[in-house]
Design a protein around this motif. Structure first.
Motif, PDB file in Angstrom:
ATOM      1  N   ILE A 104       1.045  -1.277  -0.119  1.00 20.21           N
ATOM      2  CA  ILE A 104       0.251  -0.453   0.177  1.00 20.21           C
ATOM      3  C   ILE A 104       0.902   1.183   0.066  1.00 20.21           C
ATOM      4  CG2 ILE A 104      -1.581   1.316   1.076  1.00 20.21           C
ATOM      5  CD1 ILE A 104      -3.003  -1.883   2.409  1.00 20.21           C
ATOM      6  N   LYS A 105       1.728   0.872   0.793  1.00 18.87           N
ATOM      7  CA  LYS A 105       2.540   2.710   1.261  1.00 18.87           C
ATOM      8  C   LYS A 105       3.467   2.292  -0.463  1.00 18.87           C
ATOM      9  CE  LYS A 105       7.807   4.007   2.117  1.00 18.87           C
ATOM     10  NZ  LYS A 105       8.593   3.623   2.825  1.00 18.87           N
ATOM     11  N   THR A 106       3.963   1.424  -0.993  1.00 17.39           N
ATOM     12  CA  THR A 106       4.268   1.795  -2.840  1.00 17.39           C
ATOM     13  C   THR A 106       3.559   2.247  -3.807  1.00 17.39           C
ATOM     14  OG1 THR A 106       6.204   0.051  -1.949  1.00 17.39           O
ATOM     15  CG2 THR A 106       5.197   0.594  -4.765  1.00 17.39           C
ATOM     16  N   ASP A 107       2.441   2.021  -3.638  1.00 17.04           N
ATOM     17  CA  ASP A 107       1.215   2.447  -4.314  1.00 17.04           C
ATOM     18  C   ASP A 107       1.051   4.067  -4.500  1.00 17.04           C
ATOM     19  OD1 ASP A 107      -1.004   2.244  -5.962  1.00 17.04           O
ATOM     20  OD2 ASP A 107      -2.528   0.504  -5.002  1.00 17.04           O
ATOM     21  N   LEU A 108       0.276   4.321  -2.877  1.00 16.02           N
ATOM     22  CA  LEU A 108       0.068   5.429  -2.177  1.00 16.02           C
ATOM     23  C   LEU A 108       1.398   6.486  -3.111  1.00 16.02           C
ATOM     24  CD1 LEU A 108      -2.355   4.703   0.856  1.00 16.02           C
ATOM     25  CD2 LEU A 108      -2.109   5.366  -1.655  1.00 16.02           C
ATOM     26  N   ASN A 109       2.259   6.126  -2.263  1.00 17.74           N
ATOM     27  CA  ASN A 109       3.605   6.970  -2.947  1.00 17.74           C
ATOM     28  C   ASN A 109       3.111   7.320  -4.295  1.00 17.74           C
ATOM     29  OD1 ASN A 109       4.834   7.236  -0.399  1.00 17.74           O
ATOM     30  ND2 ASN A 109       6.338   6.008  -0.368  1.00 17.74           N
ATOM     31  N   LEU A 110       3.349   6.584  -5.299  1.00 15.77           N
ATOM     32  CA  LEU A 110       3.114   7.545  -6.512  1.00 15.77           C
ATOM     33  C   LEU A 110       1.577   8.183  -6.521  1.00 15.77           C
ATOM     34  CD1 LEU A 110       2.678   3.665  -8.814  1.00 15.77           C
ATOM     35  CD2 LEU A 110       4.902   5.165  -8.508  1.00 15.77           C
ATOM     36  N   LYS A 111       1.070   8.393  -5.849  1.00 17.39           N
ATOM     37  CA  LYS A 111       0.027   9.336  -5.499  1.00 17.39           C
ATOM     38  C   LYS A 111       0.052  10.709  -4.411  1.00 17.39           C
ATOM     39  CE  LYS A 111      -4.468  10.552  -6.835  1.00 17.39           C
ATOM     40  NZ  LYS A 111      -4.235   9.973  -8.413  1.00 17.39           N
ATOM     41  N   LEU A 112       0.477  10.386  -3.424  1.00 10.76           N
ATOM     42  CA  LEU A 112       0.401  11.634  -2.528  1.00 10.76           C
ATOM     43  C   LEU A 112       2.009  12.320  -2.667  1.00 10.76           C
ATOM     44  CD1 LEU A 112      -0.132   9.343   0.665  1.00 10.76           C
ATOM     45  CD2 LEU A 112      -1.321  10.919  -0.541  1.00 10.76           C
ATOM     46  N   SER A 113       2.351  13.637  -2.395  1.00  9.45           N
ATOM     47  CA  SER A 113       2.896  14.531  -2.557  1.00  9.45           C
ATOM     48  C   SER A 113       4.554  14.411  -1.580  1.00  9.45           C
ATOM     49  CB  SER A 113       3.105  15.885  -2.591  1.00  9.45           C
ATOM     50  OG  SER A 113       1.947  16.523  -1.547  1.00  9.45           O
ATOM     51  N   THR A 114       4.151  13.532  -1.021  1.00 10.93           N
ATOM     52  CA  THR A 114       4.682  13.125   0.480  1.00 10.93           C
ATOM     53  C   THR A 114       5.008  11.626   1.189  1.00 10.93           C
ATOM     54  OG1 THR A 114       4.107  15.947   1.637  1.00 10.93           O
ATOM     55  CG2 THR A 114       5.270  13.748   3.280  1.00 10.93           C
ATOM     56  N   PRO A 115       5.539  11.520   1.157  1.00  6.59           N
ATOM     57  CA  PRO A 115       6.076   9.970   1.226  1.00  6.59           C
ATOM     58  C   PRO A 115       5.437   9.683   2.522  1.00  6.59           C
ATOM     59  CG  PRO A 115       8.228  10.719   0.140  1.00  6.59           C
ATOM     60  CD  PRO A 115       7.746  11.642   1.290  1.00  6.59           C
TER      61      PRO A 115
END
Length: 549
Positions: free
Chosen positions: A511-522
């Motif tokens: 989920i972290k890897t997936d959302l890091n594609l979307k969110l401006s902050t890791p």
């Protein structure tokens, strides 16, 4: 067609349009939309006092031995008889010249310099893609032309073209000698007329030969050797530059004055029938009666053949090699095979089309020394390669239609890469882009994904759509149970994922890897302690965080 005086001068200055070879006084300046550059000049409110003159001379494929010197002699007489050069001193003559018209105007100035100096005539040349030292394409056209053409001899580019080299030297000496006041501006074309992927040629008149005399040449974006002389309207760059050039020169000429006839009355204004002029176009030049019929037939066949070849070059699509760009955003190296399977689908909804053909697309210059020519793309890097369809002739029938789709599938490690494109020239000519993105859920057990329950806790300064995040996870099968509010801290970015069971760590990482594609902050991962939660529960806290554009 004879030269035409569109308007007499009222301020001692005249604008003379001079067309090029294989052209005419109407076709040279007429845009496909019907806009006619001399009319734009005539209608311009800032140029109402300037005379406008349309010079014409024989420049067709059948002009034979009618040379540029003949056209220069005729220009001298026409300008005198039509009153373009009147008896007033300090007359300003502005030549707007396309292609070979610039050579003709420069030769006119050199050949008549004594008279022009005596009359104190001021001269200006607005050169539009006009070669100073000829053009190599004149060599090509002359080679395929069915009849001798003296004007093409003048345009040939070579060190032995003594006539053109002498004119170049004489004009520069005259300009720098300051006996005549000569000013000017030069426009150069942007691209060759034919299809750039088929003819590996530069411009017909390259900048170094079309921008020599007046410095600071202007390249007209998107223009070729023909369209550069055919602005579509008053806002086109070449027309605005011409108006600005003429207005600057007008500060040096006399105030508006009426034109008188011999009996002392003011002469009548010229009424131009634009519809008739534009409708008739350039009159066809009929060969002299003493030419034999077979010569005319041969000329017609030869010209038709040349036109057919040019049209084929311009409009026949050709695949050839295809540029492919791979961008790796996965965080790990990706190894791509040296070939892809392709599947061509009939028109319909992309992704649901009926397949009609298949085959192999092969990379032809991976730049790799590895066996098999595979391509390695490091994390965060982009690689561009060339590829070619193994059986190009088979797929051309779909490519030429332009309404089919093609799916490309590359074998790769850690997983295959695929994408679907419109199978047409517009898509393939600039190249194809493959963005390799992480697929974090691929290796997770299905039961782990189905057990996931994600809750977003968002602060008052969360800068994104909650539904957008829920949809982003939902397409991968991750269920979002809901959103709750928390107080947060002003100006402090919060971007934290909390999981509670050791067995959920692979799910949390995905989920972290997936959302890091979307969110401006890791996202930062934390294992919760002191809390009892069932398997699959994930809490995500977000505040002062946005999404990538």
């Amino acid at each position: 067609m004879d030269p035409i005086q569109l308007r007499r001068s009222r301020n001692g200055a005249s604008i003379v349009f001079v067309h090029g070879i294989l052209s005419g006084p109407v076709s040279a300046w007429k845009n496909q939309s019907g806009t006619f550059w001399p009319r734009l000049v005539s209608d311009d409110v800032d140029l109402t006092n300037f005379g406008v003159y349309l010079y014409a001379y024989r420049a067709d494929a059948l002009s034979g031995s009618y040379s540029l010197e003949d056209a220069v002699d005729a220009m001298r007489d026409y300008l005198r008889l039509d009153g373009v050069l009147d008896d007033d001193p300090n007359h300003l003559l502005i030549f707007v010249c396309h292609s070979m018209g610039g050579i003709l105007a420069r030769r006119y100035v050199v050949a008549n310099q004594l008279e022009l100096v005596e009359r104190k005539t001021k001269l200006a040349l607005f050169l539009v893609a006009s070669p100073s030292l000829g053009t190599q394409y004149a060599n090509f056209v002359a080679a395929v032309a069915p009849l001798y053409n003296a004007q093409l001899d003048v345009l040939r580019f070579s060190e032995t073209n003594q006539w053109l080299n002498t004119l170049d030297r004489d004009f520069l000496n005259l300009k720098e000698g300051r006996k005549l006041l000569i000013s000017g501006r030069e426009l150069v074309e942007d691209q060759f007329m034919a299809h750039r992927s088929l003819l590996r040629f530069k411009q017909i008149v390259p900048p170094w030969t079309g921008a020599k005399y007046f410095g600071n040449p202007i390249k007209i974006p998107g223009s070729d050797h023909i369209t550069i002389a055919k602005p579509s309207g008053p806002l086109d760059l070449q027309h605005r530059l011409l108006v600005d050039f003429v207005k600057t020169l007008s500060q040096e000429v006399a105030q508006p004055r009426s034109r008188r006839t011999r009996n002392g009355t003011e002469s009548d204004a010229i009424v131009v029938d634009w519809g008739k002029l534009m409708g008739e176009g350039d009159e066809k030049v009929v060969p002299p009666p003493d030419r034999r019929n077979w010569l005319g037939v041969a000329a017609t066949i030869g010209i038709t053949l040349v036109l057919v070849i040019l049209v084929w070059l311009l409009y026949h699509p050709k695949l050839g090699t295809v540029a492919i760009r791979f961008e790796n955003t996965t965080g790990q190296p990706v190894q791509v095979s040296d070939q892809a399977e392709y599947y061509i689908s009939a028109p319909g909804t992309p992704g649901m089309n009926k397949r009609v053909d298949s085959g192999v697309l092969r990379l032809v210059d991976t730049g790799s020394d590895d066996a098999g020519g595979s391509l390695e793309i490091p994390s965060g890097m982009m690689r561009e390669v060339k590829a070619r369809f193994v059986n190009e002739d088979k797929v051309m029938q779909y490519y030429e239609r332009g309404d089919f789709y093609v799916q490309l599938i590359f074998s790769a490690r850690p997983r295959p890469i695929s994408a679907e494109f419109n199978f047409d020239q517009k898509t393939f000519e600039p190249g194809l882009n493959f963005t390799i993105v992480p697929r974090p859920y691929t290796d997770l057990p299905a039961e782990l994904i189905s057990s996931a329950r994600v809750v977003f806790a968002v602060g008052p300064s969360f800068l994104a759509s909650q539904n957008d995040l829920a949809h982003h996870l939902g397409v991968s099968g991750i269920m979002v149970s809901g959103f709750v509010q928390f107080a947060g801290q002003p100006s402090v970015a919060t971007c934290t994922l909390i999981y509670y069971n050791d067995a959920d760590q692979p799910l949390a990482d995905a989920i972290k890897t997936d959302l890091n594609l979307k969110l401006s902050t890791p996202l930062k991962i934390v294992k919760g302690s002191g809390v009892s939660a069932r398997r699959g529960v994930i809490d995500i806290f977000l505040d002062n965080v946005g999404v990538k554009q």
